[in-house]
Design a protein around this motif. Sequence first.
Motif, PDB file in Angstrom:
ATOM      1  N   TYR A 174     -39.616  82.702 109.244  1.00 10.76           N
ATOM      2  CA  TYR A 174     -39.357  82.134 110.564  1.00 10.76           C
ATOM      3  C   TYR A 174     -37.941  81.552 110.644  1.00 10.76           C
ATOM      4  O   TYR A 174     -37.219  81.773 111.623  1.00 10.76           O
TER       5      TYR A 174
ATOM      6  N   LEU B 119     -34.923  82.858 113.013  1.00  9.56           N
ATOM      7  CA  LEU B 119     -34.254  81.969 113.956  1.00  9.56           C
ATOM      8  C   LEU B 119     -32.746  81.994 113.730  1.00  9.56           C
ATOM      9  O   LEU B 119     -31.961  82.025 114.695  1.00  9.56           O
TER      10      LEU B 119
ATOM     11  N   LYS C  86     -31.153  84.945 115.324  1.00 15.42           N
ATOM     12  CA  LYS C  86     -31.029  84.811 116.788  1.00 15.42           C
ATOM     13  C   LYS C  86     -29.757  84.045 117.153  1.00 15.42           C
ATOM     14  O   LYS C  86     -29.045  84.404 118.090  1.00 15.42           O
TER      15      LYS C  86
ATOM     16  N   VAL D 280     -39.320  83.567 119.826  1.00 18.15           N
ATOM     17  CA  VAL D 280     -38.944  83.436 118.416  1.00 18.15           C
ATOM     18  C   VAL D 280     -40.195  83.212 117.583  1.00 18.15           C
ATOM     19  O   VAL D 280     -41.007  82.333 117.892  1.00 18.15           O
ATOM     20  N   ARG D 281     -40.372  83.997 116.526  1.00 12.90           N
ATOM     21  CA  ARG D 281     -41.528  83.827 115.633  1.00 12.90           C
ATOM     22  C   ARG D 281     -41.487  82.448 114.998  1.00 12.90           C
ATOM     23  O   ARG D 281     -40.460  81.994 114.528  1.00 12.90           O
TER      24      ARG D 281
ATOM     25  N   LYS E 209     -37.080  81.994 126.232  1.00 13.27           N
ATOM     26  CA  LYS E 209     -36.228  82.432 125.115  1.00 13.27           C
ATOM     27  C   LYS E 209     -36.768  81.945 123.771  1.00 13.27           C
ATOM     28  O   LYS E 209     -36.788  82.682 122.784  1.00 13.27           O
ATOM     29  N   LEU E 210     -37.213  80.682 123.746  1.00 13.97           N
ATOM     30  CA  LEU E 210     -37.640  80.107 122.471  1.00 13.97           C
ATOM     31  C   LEU E 210     -39.043  80.549 122.072  1.00 13.97           C
ATOM     32  O   LEU E 210     -39.329  80.701 120.881  1.00 13.97           O
TER      33      LEU E 210
END
Length: 388
Positions: free
Chosen positions: A266, A270, A273, A299-300, A295-296
């Motif tokens: 994770y 991040l 990104k 994210v995994r 957008k957030l």
Amino acid sequence: MATRRSARLSAAASAESKSTIIAVEPAPPAPVPRGRKRKPTSDAPKLEAVSGVPEEETPAPATPKRRRAAKPKADAPPATPTPNNALLIGEPATTFETPKPKPAAVRRLADPTGTNAPLLSPETSRIVNRGAAISPSKAPLPGQVTTANILEEACRHLISVDARMKPLVESHHCRIFSPEGLSEKIDPFESLCSGIISQQVSGAAAKAIKRRFVGLFVDDAGNDNGNDDNDGHGSGHGRFPHPSQVAACTVEHLRTAGLSQRKAEYVRGLAEKFASGELSAQMLADAAYDVVLEKLLAVRGLGQWSVEMFACFGLKRMDVFSLGDLGVQRGMAAFVGRDVAKLKGKGGKWKYMSESEMREISERFAPYRSVFMWYMWRVEETDISTLE
């Protein structure tokens, strides 16, 4: 001759007398088996007392089963744990720097519906401020909301909506939205990584893992591997690594800091990104709240609660409300006068208050729902019954 015979007869009589005494001497009592005591019935105790032998044959004692020692109960988690868990998310970017005197709070324009924290660009360390700075010599215009007065304005609004907010406001200072709190620089990459690191671990464990994580990017001489910036954030004391540095690491290397396999994945995802520009401090400062959420959440490793806590404690947005937070739900139930102790045993996610009711009540406090939420974590520490 007669004398000798008389002596022999006396000796024989004496020996016979001794043997008689020995023969009638009572035998020692038989040992009583040490078994479990039985409840005495009828005359059994009297017979046992006289003879020394139980009336019935007592079975051989069996080894008693060992009782498992009860495990000590862990301390119950606090009723409102969220602020403690979210503290790591809201830590300023200077956490691992050499301590410096705190600068005076800079007065800037503020917006209840926007980002109010000065954001540190994770790659360049450029400071991104959404609100323009105001000269200290300039008095704010009438009705102008700034970082110096936005908390006061928020508290005034909360009390005007519901008078029961007054003792809460008077008893607790909401530092995160104070002029000092709004002047702290936040690295959004560090803040979001902290949120991932702190998932399902204690606050102390999260801090230890975070420190080891930063240590992965500090060499033996104490230098932070080229992460030295003109604004002093590098300074050789372990500034949080740039996203490009983390993205270049293998998951196996990141795990040596104490991260699980998933958390390492994770954090690396991040970092990619931010390194690619898909996420940036500028976007997080300028975008509307629903865009930030979209957008957030893509994210995994970042769920709804994590993103809401980041928006509140990291971005210092003042109109965030987490419907799924149990501490907020419990606080709201106590706020409206319900006996939360009786509701504690009730099952289900919404045992203290329904989602629709939480939404209906919280909407009245917009655009300062973040401040209202913060005070709901404090309800059970304050007596508000006098205003009911």
